[in-house]
Design a protein around this motif. Structure first.
Motif, PDB file in Angstrom:
ATOM      1  N   PRO A 175       0.842  -1.211   0.000  1.00 41.35           N
ATOM      2  CA  PRO A 175       0.000   0.000   0.000  1.00 41.35           C
ATOM      3  C   PRO A 175       0.873   1.254   0.000  1.00 41.35           C
ATOM      4  O   PRO A 175       1.986   1.247   0.528  1.00 41.35           O
ATOM      5  N   ILE A 176       0.358   2.312  -0.596  1.00 40.33           N
ATOM      6  CA  ILE A 176       1.033   3.611  -0.586  1.00 40.33           C
ATOM      7  C   ILE A 176       0.416   4.428   0.546  1.00 40.33           C
ATOM      8  O   ILE A 176      -0.807   4.556   0.620  1.00 40.33           O
ATOM      9  N   ILE A 177       1.262   4.925   1.435  1.00 37.74           N
ATOM     10  CA  ILE A 177       0.780   5.722   2.571  1.00 37.74           C
ATOM     11  C   ILE A 177       1.237   7.163   2.376  1.00 37.74           C
ATOM     12  O   ILE A 177       2.443   7.423   2.232  1.00 37.74           O
ATOM     13  N   ARG A 178       0.285   8.078   2.367  1.00 40.57           N
ATOM     14  CA  ARG A 178       0.606   9.500   2.232  1.00 40.57           C
ATOM     15  C   ARG A 178      -0.350  10.304   3.110  1.00 40.57           C
ATOM     16  O   ARG A 178      -1.281   9.746   3.698  1.00 40.57           O
ATOM     17  N   SER A 179      -0.155  11.612   3.181  1.00 40.76           N
ATOM     18  CA  SER A 179      -1.112  12.475   3.871  1.00 40.76           C
ATOM     19  C   SER A 179      -1.104  13.850   3.209  1.00 40.76           C
ATOM     20  O   SER A 179      -0.231  14.140   2.381  1.00 40.76           O
ATOM     21  N   PHE A 180      -2.087  14.668   3.575  1.00 36.58           N
ATOM     22  CA  PHE A 180      -2.148  16.060   3.108  1.00 36.58           C
ATOM     23  C   PHE A 180      -2.114  16.941   4.354  1.00 36.58           C
ATOM     24  O   PHE A 180      -2.826  16.679   5.313  1.00 36.58           O
ATOM     25  N   THR A 181      -1.293  17.987   4.324  1.00 30.60           N
ATOM     26  CA  THR A 181      -1.119  18.785   5.544  1.00 30.60           C
ATOM     27  C   THR A 181      -2.164  19.879   5.704  1.00 30.60           C
ATOM     28  O   THR A 181      -2.397  20.349   6.813  1.00 30.60           O
ATOM     29  N   ARG A 182      -2.796  20.321   4.606  1.00 29.46           N
ATOM     30  CA  ARG A 182      -3.730  21.451   4.690  1.00 29.46           C
ATOM     31  C   ARG A 182      -5.137  21.042   4.275  1.00 29.46           C
ATOM     32  O   ARG A 182      -5.296  20.240   3.363  1.00 29.46           O
ATOM     33  N   PRO A 183      -6.149  21.669   4.905  1.00 27.32           N
ATOM     34  CA  PRO A 183      -7.513  21.469   4.403  1.00 27.32           C
ATOM     35  C   PRO A 183      -7.619  21.923   2.945  1.00 27.32           C
ATOM     36  O   PRO A 183      -7.042  22.952   2.567  1.00 27.32           O
ATOM     37  N   GLU A 184      -8.310  21.148   2.159  1.00 25.87           N
ATOM     38  CA  GLU A 184      -8.501  21.495   0.738  1.00 25.87           C
ATOM     39  C   GLU A 184      -9.635  20.646   0.182  1.00 25.87           C
ATOM     40  O   GLU A 184      -9.608  19.423   0.302  1.00 25.87           O
ATOM     41  N   ALA A 185     -10.602  21.308  -0.452  1.00 28.49           N
ATOM     42  CA  ALA A 185     -11.732  20.573  -1.030  1.00 28.49           C
ATOM     43  C   ALA A 185     -11.399  20.128  -2.445  1.00 28.49           C
ATOM     44  O   ALA A 185     -10.651  20.790  -3.160  1.00 28.49           O
ATOM     45  N   THR A 186     -11.965  18.987  -2.803  1.00 31.82           N
ATOM     46  CA  THR A 186     -11.996  18.542  -4.201  1.00 31.82           C
ATOM     47  C   THR A 186     -10.611  18.421  -4.832  1.00 31.82           C
ATOM     48  O   THR A 186     -10.309  19.058  -5.835  1.00 31.82           O
ATOM     49  N   ILE A 187      -9.761  17.608  -4.244  1.00 30.39           N
ATOM     50  CA  ILE A 187      -8.467  17.301  -4.867  1.00 30.39           C
ATOM     51  C   ILE A 187      -8.712  16.172  -5.877  1.00 30.39           C
ATOM     52  O   ILE A 187      -9.046  15.055  -5.492  1.00 30.39           O
ATOM     53  N   PRO A 188      -8.553  16.454  -7.182  1.00 28.14           N
ATOM     54  CA  PRO A 188      -8.749  15.374  -8.155  1.00 28.14           C
ATOM     55  C   PRO A 188      -7.585  14.383  -8.065  1.00 28.14           C
ATOM     56  O   PRO A 188      -6.445  14.775  -7.836  1.00 28.14           O
ATOM     57  N   VAL A 189      -7.915  13.116  -8.225  1.00 23.23           N
ATOM     58  CA  VAL A 189      -6.875  12.083  -8.284  1.00 23.23           C
ATOM     59  C   VAL A 189      -6.997  11.408  -9.637  1.00 23.23           C
ATOM     60  O   VAL A 189      -8.081  10.953 -10.013  1.00 23.23           O
ATOM     61  N   LYS A 190      -5.892  11.377 -10.387  1.00 23.95           N
ATOM     62  CA  LYS A 190      -5.926  10.681 -11.670  1.00 23.95           C
ATOM     63  C   LYS A 190      -4.919   9.549 -11.664  1.00 23.95           C
ATOM     64  O   LYS A 190      -4.076   9.446 -10.769  1.00 23.95           O
ATOM     65  N   CYS A 191      -5.040   8.686 -12.678  1.00 24.25           N
ATOM     66  CA  CYS A 191      -4.073   7.608 -12.878  1.00 24.25           C
ATOM     67  C   CYS A 191      -3.391   7.885 -14.208  1.00 24.25           C
ATOM     68  O   CYS A 191      -4.065   8.025 -15.226  1.00 24.25           O
ATOM     69  N   ASN A 192      -2.082   7.959 -14.182  1.00 25.72           N
ATOM     70  CA  ASN A 192      -1.368   8.278 -15.426  1.00 25.72           C
ATOM     71  C   ASN A 192      -1.424   7.135 -16.435  1.00 25.72           C
ATOM     72  O   ASN A 192      -1.089   7.318 -17.598  1.00 25.72           O
ATOM     73  N   GLN A 193      -1.844   5.937 -15.987  1.00 31.72           N
ATOM     74  CA  GLN A 193      -1.939   4.786 -16.907  1.00 31.72           C
ATOM     75  C   GLN A 193      -3.325   4.690 -17.551  1.00 31.72           C
ATOM     76  O   GLN A 193      -3.445   4.221 -18.675  1.00 31.72           O
ATOM     77  N   HIS A 194      -4.347   5.060 -16.792  1.00 36.40           N
ATOM     78  CA  HIS A 194      -5.728   4.844 -17.233  1.00 36.40           C
ATOM     79  C   HIS A 194      -6.483   6.167 -17.141  1.00 36.40           C
ATOM     80  O   HIS A 194      -6.933   6.549 -16.055  1.00 36.40           O
ATOM     81  N   PRO A 195      -6.626   6.874 -18.282  1.00 34.01           N
ATOM     82  CA  PRO A 195      -7.156   8.243 -18.246  1.00 34.01           C
ATOM     83  C   PRO A 195      -8.587   8.367 -17.726  1.00 34.01           C
ATOM     84  O   PRO A 195      -8.998   9.457 -17.335  1.00 34.01           O
ATOM     85  N   TRP A 196      -9.348   7.281 -17.701  1.00 34.70           N
ATOM     86  CA  TRP A 196     -10.735   7.375 -17.217  1.00 34.70           C
ATOM     87  C   TRP A 196     -10.809   7.335 -15.686  1.00 34.70           C
ATOM     88  O   TRP A 196     -11.837   7.656 -15.119  1.00 34.70           O
ATOM     89  N   MET A 197      -9.726   6.936 -15.025  1.00 38.51           N
ATOM     90  CA  MET A 197      -9.789   6.797 -13.568  1.00 38.51           C
ATOM     91  C   MET A 197      -9.779   8.175 -12.897  1.00 38.51           C
ATOM     92  O   MET A 197      -8.920   9.005 -13.180  1.00 38.51           O
ATOM     93  N   ARG A 198     -10.754   8.406 -12.026  1.00 33.75           N
ATOM     94  CA  ARG A 198     -10.833   9.689 -11.335  1.00 33.75           C
ATOM     95  C   ARG A 198     -11.467   9.484  -9.958  1.00 33.75           C
ATOM     96  O   ARG A 198     -12.469   8.799  -9.834  1.00 33.75           O
ATOM     97  N   ALA A 199     -10.842  10.083  -8.952  1.00 32.22           N
ATOM     98  CA  ALA A 199     -11.431  10.136  -7.604  1.00 32.22           C
ATOM     99  C   ALA A 199     -11.262  11.562  -7.107  1.00 32.22           C
ATOM    100  O   ALA A 199     -10.502  12.348  -7.701  1.00 32.22           O
ATOM    101  N   TYR A 200     -11.982  11.906  -6.039  1.00 39.03           N
ATOM    102  CA  TYR A 200     -11.851  13.239  -5.437  1.00 39.03           C
ATOM    103  C   TYR A 200     -11.674  13.087  -3.930  1.00 39.03           C
ATOM    104  O   TYR A 200     -12.458  12.393  -3.279  1.00 39.03           O
ATOM    105  N   ILE A 201     -10.648  13.760  -3.422  1.00 34.18           N
ATOM    106  CA  ILE A 201     -10.370  13.719  -1.982  1.00 34.18           C
ATOM    107  C   ILE A 201     -10.655  15.106  -1.399  1.00 34.18           C
ATOM    108  O   ILE A 201     -10.253  16.122  -1.974  1.00 34.18           O
ATOM    109  N   HIS A 202     -11.376  15.124  -0.276  1.00 33.34           N
ATOM    110  CA  HIS A 202     -11.649  16.378   0.442  1.00 33.34           C
ATOM    111  C   HIS A 202     -10.950  16.300   1.794  1.00 33.34           C
ATOM    112  O   HIS A 202     -11.152  15.334   2.540  1.00 33.34           O
ATOM    113  N   VAL A 203     -10.151  17.309   2.094  1.00 33.94           N
ATOM    114  CA  VAL A 203      -9.370  17.307   3.340  1.00 33.94           C
ATOM    115  C   VAL A 203      -9.879  18.430   4.250  1.00 33.94           C
ATOM    116  O   VAL A 203      -9.913  19.594   3.831  1.00 33.94           O
ATOM    117  N   VAL A 204     -10.286  18.075   5.473  1.00 34.84           N
ATOM    118  CA  VAL A 204     -10.782  19.073   6.424  1.00 34.84           C
ATOM    119  C   VAL A 204     -10.003  18.974   7.739  1.00 34.84           C
ATOM    120  O   VAL A 204      -9.234  18.033   7.948  1.00 34.84           O
TER     121      VAL A 204
END
Ligand SMILES: [Cu+2]
Length: 283
Positions: A175-204
């Protein structure tokens, strides 16, 4: 001797000018980055008089129709699906509600510091689709990215105020373990291999958030009594805000409605930090 001193001064001046905006801003914002999301002073503890805010996110209008995603570019992905897969951008439930809306306390919790959960949130990749499509988490909490696929993914979040990262994950990788230090809404996540893959992370900065599911409802439990702004954020339709007053041990409701015809308003969780940080971001 005078010439040597002059040369040293000139060199220092050139270096200082070359550093420009980036150098000075980086120094100025360093303390903010270190403390963003981290408790300052006492960590808030429940007093026993907490209440609950509930609500529903409705959809009005005609939902967009999406073509099935073509996964022809990777036969491993395509083989995982027996029926067509559609983008999850706008998903309207059978009861007319909107799925994948992130709802959180936007204001009213100022001055309180909340413990960061020890447990990570999890983002899976299954059949070359991110699961879940929308994910909430606290600043400095870990996110654990796992894969269930026999193909290589490349997880690439695209934040505006947090640090961008881009990590490859082959089949069977840890598994890849990471974190985000600041609150931020709607961070898009893409996959550089598969252009249709998309998720959104909201940090509060607190634990009072939810993501609407199959019935479009949400519940924010364990909230101290007070006056709050509740914001609902959708990747396509932007943000909408409601005010509520929560009495001790009380309940309050906040219903939202999104429509394809309404003007899009971005969440201030994105715009405020971007304005404060100015030119250079933190990448
Ligand atoms: Cu992928």
């Amino acid at each position: 001797m005078r010439e040597t001193r002059g040369a040293i001064f000139a060199t220092a001046l050139v270096l200082a000018m070359a550093a420009g905006c980036g150098g000075s801003r980086d120094t100025a914002k360093a303390p903010a980055e270190e403390t963003a999301g981290a408790p300052e002073g006492a960590v808030w503890k429940p007093a026993g008089d907490e209440g609950t805010v509930t609500g529903k996110v409705s959809f009005k209008g005609t939902a967009p129709k999406y073509r099935a995603i073509s996964m022809d570019a990777d036969t491993v992905c395509a083989a995982k699906h027996k029926s067509p897969v559609h983008p999850e951008t706008v998903v309207v439930n059978g009861n007319g509600s909107l799925r994948n809306v992130f709802v959180y306390v936007k204001s009213g919790l100022e001055g309180k510091n909340f413990a960061v959960p020890d447990q990570p949130v999890e983002l899976d990749q299954e059949g070359c689709i991110y699961k879940p499509h929308v994910l909430g988490m606290q600043a400095r909490q870990n996110i654990k990215v796992v894969t269930s696929d026999d193909t290589t993914h490349n997880i690439h979040p695209l934040p505006k105020v947090n640090r961008e990262w881009n990590v490859s994950q082959p089949p069977g990788a840890d598994p890849i373990i990471r974190s985000f230090t600041r609150p931020e809404a709607t961070i898009p996540v893409k996959c550089n291999q598969h252009p249709w893959m998309r998720a959104y992370i909201h940090v509060v900065s607190h634990p009072f958030y939810a993501v609407t599911g199959e019935d479009g409802t949400f519940k924010l439990e364990g909230l101290p009594p007070g006056d709050y702004e509740i914001e609902a954020v959708h990747e396509e339709y932007g943000a909408s805000t409601q005010k509520v007053s929560l009495a001790a041990k009380g309940t309050a409701s906040a219903d939202f409605s999104f429509s394809p015809t309404q003007a899009r308003r971005p969440s201030s969780l994105i715009t405020l930090p971007a304005l404060v940080l100015g030119c250079c971001g933190d990448r």
